[in-house]
Design a protein around this motif. Structure first.
Motif, mmCIF file in Angstrom:
data_model
loop_
_atom_site.group_PDB
_atom_site.id
_atom_site.type_symbol
_atom_site.label_atom_id
_atom_site.label_comp_id
_atom_site.label_asym_id
_atom_site.label_seq_id
_atom_site.Cartn_x
_atom_site.Cartn_y
_atom_site.Cartn_z
ATOM 1 N N LEU A 1 0.825 -1.209 0.000
ATOM 2 C CA LEU A 1 0.000 0.000 0.000
ATOM 3 C C LEU A 1 0.855 1.252 0.000
ATOM 4 O O LEU A 1 0.526 2.257 -0.640
ATOM 5 C CB LEU A 1 -0.930 -0.003 1.218
ATOM 6 N N ASP A 2 1.977 1.212 0.722
ATOM 7 C CA ASP A 2 2.865 2.371 0.764
ATOM 8 C C ASP A 2 3.474 2.644 -0.602
ATOM 9 O O ASP A 2 3.573 3.790 -1.035
ATOM 10 C CB ASP A 2 3.962 2.137 1.799
ATOM 11 N N ILE A 3 3.876 1.572 -1.309
ATOM 12 C CA ILE A 3 4.432 1.741 -2.658
ATOM 13 C C ILE A 3 3.374 2.332 -3.584
ATOM 14 O O ILE A 3 3.658 3.240 -4.376
ATOM 15 C CB ILE A 3 4.940 0.389 -3.196
ATOM 16 N N PHE A 4 2.160 1.818 -3.489
ATOM 17 C CA PHE A 4 1.088 2.331 -4.341
ATOM 18 C C PHE A 4 0.841 3.812 -4.072
ATOM 19 O O PHE A 4 0.601 4.587 -4.995
ATOM 20 C CB PHE A 4 -0.199 1.527 -4.115
ATOM 21 N N SER A 5 0.885 4.221 -2.800
ATOM 22 C CA SER A 5 0.643 5.630 -2.480
ATOM 23 C C SER A 5 1.739 6.522 -3.042
ATOM 24 O O SER A 5 1.493 7.680 -3.385
ATOM 25 C CB SER A 5 0.541 5.819 -0.961
ATOM 26 N N GLN A 6 2.971 5.998 -3.154
ATOM 27 C CA GLN A 6 4.067 6.773 -3.736
ATOM 28 C C GLN A 6 3.909 6.937 -5.238
ATOM 29 O O GLN A 6 4.199 7.987 -5.797
ATOM 30 C CB GLN A 6 5.410 6.077 -3.475
ATOM 31 N N HIS A 7 3.433 5.881 -5.914
ATOM 32 C CA HIS A 7 3.479 5.838 -7.375
ATOM 33 C C HIS A 7 2.184 6.287 -8.055
ATOM 34 O O HIS A 7 2.177 6.431 -9.272
ATOM 35 C CB HIS A 7 3.818 4.417 -7.840
ATOM 36 N N ALA A 8 1.105 6.466 -7.307
ATOM 37 C CA ALA A 8 -0.159 6.880 -7.936
ATOM 38 C C ALA A 8 -0.019 8.304 -8.475
ATOM 39 O O ALA A 8 0.443 9.202 -7.775
ATOM 40 C CB ALA A 8 -1.294 6.812 -6.921
ATOM 41 N N LYS A 9 -0.425 8.504 -9.709
ATOM 42 C CA LYS A 9 -0.278 9.805 -10.353
ATOM 43 C C LYS A 9 -1.627 10.440 -10.720
ATOM 44 O O LYS A 9 -1.835 11.617 -10.493
ATOM 45 C CB LYS A 9 0.557 9.657 -11.643
ATOM 46 N N SER A 10 -2.529 9.667 -11.291
ATOM 47 C CA SER A 10 -3.796 10.224 -11.750
ATOM 48 C C SER A 10 -4.770 10.387 -10.587
ATOM 49 O O SER A 10 -4.582 9.812 -9.504
ATOM 50 C CB SER A 10 -4.423 9.304 -12.807
ATOM 51 N N ARG A 11 -5.828 11.178 -10.818
ATOM 52 C CA ARG A 11 -6.850 11.369 -9.777
ATOM 53 C C ARG A 11 -7.499 10.041 -9.418
ATOM 54 O O ARG A 11 -7.736 9.746 -8.243
ATOM 55 C CB ARG A 11 -7.910 12.350 -10.273
ATOM 56 N N GLU A 12 -7.785 9.235 -10.426
ATOM 57 C CA GLU A 12 -8.423 7.953 -10.154
ATOM 58 C C GLU A 12 -7.491 7.032 -9.393
ATOM 59 O O GLU A 12 -7.896 6.369 -8.436
ATOM 60 C CB GLU A 12 -8.861 7.289 -11.463
ATOM 61 N N GLY A 13 -6.220 6.991 -9.795
ATOM 62 C CA GLY A 13 -5.260 6.142 -9.102
ATOM 63 C C GLY A 13 -5.099 6.546 -7.644
ATOM 64 O O GLY A 13 -5.052 5.695 -6.752
#
Length: 515
Positions: free
Chosen positions: A191-203
């Motif tokens: 989850l921490d990695i995902f929070s770092q790499h999300a770029k778009s509003r939906e992501g």
């Protein structure tokens, strides 16, 4: 801590943000950027040596700027809002439990966990595996191993322990009491990695929803402001009026605020669906087939997309570098148009919250005509990658779609390993997005499996209807073209549903024989 009166004066989003910050200080890797991994440095050195470049990736510079530098440390000065902690590169120790006969799988899983921790921005100091039929219900590891772990943590100066599974909240708290440092699990790292790499509003909305679903049952009280309700006679008999409890406790208020925030996020994510469906309907209306690139994280999906379409999508030798689906158009050798969609990578034990939150992104796989299943051929356990990805593909309802298995990174695979992989998947293609090996074979396989127009027609299209000729090239397959006095004489194959649009210009068999 602020009291209950202060909480009610805050907006719900502020409360959610505060709870996320407080809980993630205990429940996740507390870095928003990671150390530059050795694998990422190796990838950069390859690029510097004149290797294959994946287009102009403008996101790479931005992401590199967020990475923390080893040795740089900042400490919170105000310790009233959250527990005292240091914001720096975390030194972690990995732990895992395996049953008899599964040591190889456990070691591969631990290597993957080490890569996940490194991607999240931690320094892995050591690892510990214990053979047990089942994890201990109290402390995950047995009592003796937990005490041994506490000694290792103290000796190495580690400040975080990462478990290679999802821990129950009670297990995490009990193990923290033994080792005296923060304990998190595999799900928190992902989850921490995902929070770092999300770029778009939906992501970003999808990641926040997954984080809240994970953190909600793991909220903990801090001090008297989160104590249980006091009730009527506080402090014994005679306390009387004016001493009753505040009603809801702080932790109950936070839970309610989080539920409200989750409801808004679900509504927001659902609001993105019409735009996605409109784009997909537009491709369907124009009969544009779609190919979804699916596979394990860090298998080289984005590199393959860049090699085929020159998309310039961010490529990084790190896990979960790509979260948002990227769609690019391409053309087969015979002129048929189709789309290539790069999707989020999979990993073993992918948290259920993420599968649910990213279901909208994974729809690209379920709605595709062909699945390009990319496997890292240089991985020590490619069979588990195949099984993991196919499990997720089945979970999103994509079983039965034609599949092309591609063993990527063929330049790193020895001849003996190729024989083993060929036995694993006899019809697979060996390719390398870096050197270009096998790319033509991949494109030929895509063209072979794409829906092919089945109805052959012969048309004479007036010269002032060039739009129909263009539509034939886009939606069908032109076999021959001849320019005659009446117009353009075309022999083509089209989908049956488009026959009505071209029927007025169709040449009958009698006319064809006369000509």
């Amino acid at each position: 801590m602020t009291d209950n009166t202060d909480i009610r004066e805050h907006d719900a989003d502020d409360v959610v943000a505060r709870v996320l910050a407080t809980e993630q200080s205990r429940a996740s890797v507390t870095l928003f950027g990671g150390a530059t991994s050795s694998r990422a440095q190796a990838l950069q050195s390859d690029a510097d040596e004149g290797g294959f470049h994946d287009g102009e990736q403008f996101d790479r510079e931005e992401r590199a700027a967020l990475r923390r530098v080893s040795g740089l440390s900042t400490e919170l000065q105000d310790v009233t809002e959250v527990e005292y902690r240091q914001l720096r590169l975390e030194n972690v120790v990995l732990i895992g439990v395996y049953s008899q006969g599964s040591l190889q799988d456990a070691e591969n899983s631990m290597r993957e966990l080490a890569a996940l921790a490194e991607t999240a921005g931690a320094v892995v100091l050591d690892g510990m595996l214990q053979r047990r039929p089942h994890p201990d219900a109290s402390t995950y590891l047995g009592r003796g191993k937990a005490e041994e772990l506490a000694g290792i943590v103290a000796a190495l100066g580690a400040d975080t322990v990462v478990a290679d599974t999802e821990l129950a909240p009670s297990q995490r708290r009990a193990l923290e009491d033994v080792v005296k440092v923060k304990v998190i699990d595999r799900t928190a790292v992902i989850l921490d990695i995902f929070s770092q790499h999300a770029k778009s509003r939906e992501g970003k909305a999808q990641v926040e929803l997954a984080q809240l679903e994970y953190l909600l049952p793991r909220l903990r009280g801090w001090g008297e402001s989160m104590s249980r309700q006091a009730g009527g006679q506080v402090g014994g008999a005679g306390a009387g009026m004016g001493s009753r409890g505040p009603g809801e406790t702080k932790i109950e208020l936070d839970r309610r605020r989080i539920h409200s925030r989750m409801a808004r996020l679900r509504k927001q994510i659902a609001g993105f669906k019409p735009a996605r469906e409109a784009k997909r309907a537009n491709r369907t209306r124009h009969s544009v087939p779609s190919v979804a690139i699916a596979g394990y994280t860090n298998a080289g999906k984005s590199s393959l997309l860049n090699r085929v379409t020159k998309a310039g999508v961010l490529v990084e030798n790190a896990l979960f570098a790509t979260l948002d689906a990227t769609v690019r158009r391409s053309v087969t050798a015979d002129g048929r148009l189709y789309t290539l969609a790069d999707t989020v990578g999979f990993v073993r034990n992918l948290p259920h919250q993420l599968v649910e939150a990213f279901r909208s992104t994974l729809e690209e796989v379920a709605d595709s005509d062909v699945i390009l299943h990319v496997v890292d051929g240089s991985h020590p356990d490619p069979a588990s990658q195949l099984a993991t990805v196919r499990d997720v593909i089945g979970e999103v309802g994509a079983r039965g779609i034609p599949e092309i298995v591609v063993f990527n990174k063929a330049d790193l695979i020895s001849a003996d390993d190729r024989l083993v992989l060929r036995g694993l998947e006899p019809g697979a293609i060996f390719a390398s997005a870096r050197t270009g090996e096998g790319i033509d074979e991949v494109l030929a396989a895509i063209a072979r499996l794409l829906p092919d127009p089945s109805l052959e027609v012969e048309l004479v299209v007036p010269y002032d209807r060039g739009d129909l000729i263009s539509a034939l090239h886009e939606r069908g397959r032109v076999i021959s073209t001849e320019y005659v006095e009446e117009g353009t004489r075309v022999t083509a194959r089209i989908m049956p549903e488009y026959h009505a649009a071209f029927e007025p210009f169709e040449v009958t068999k009698t006319d064809s024989a006369t000509a």
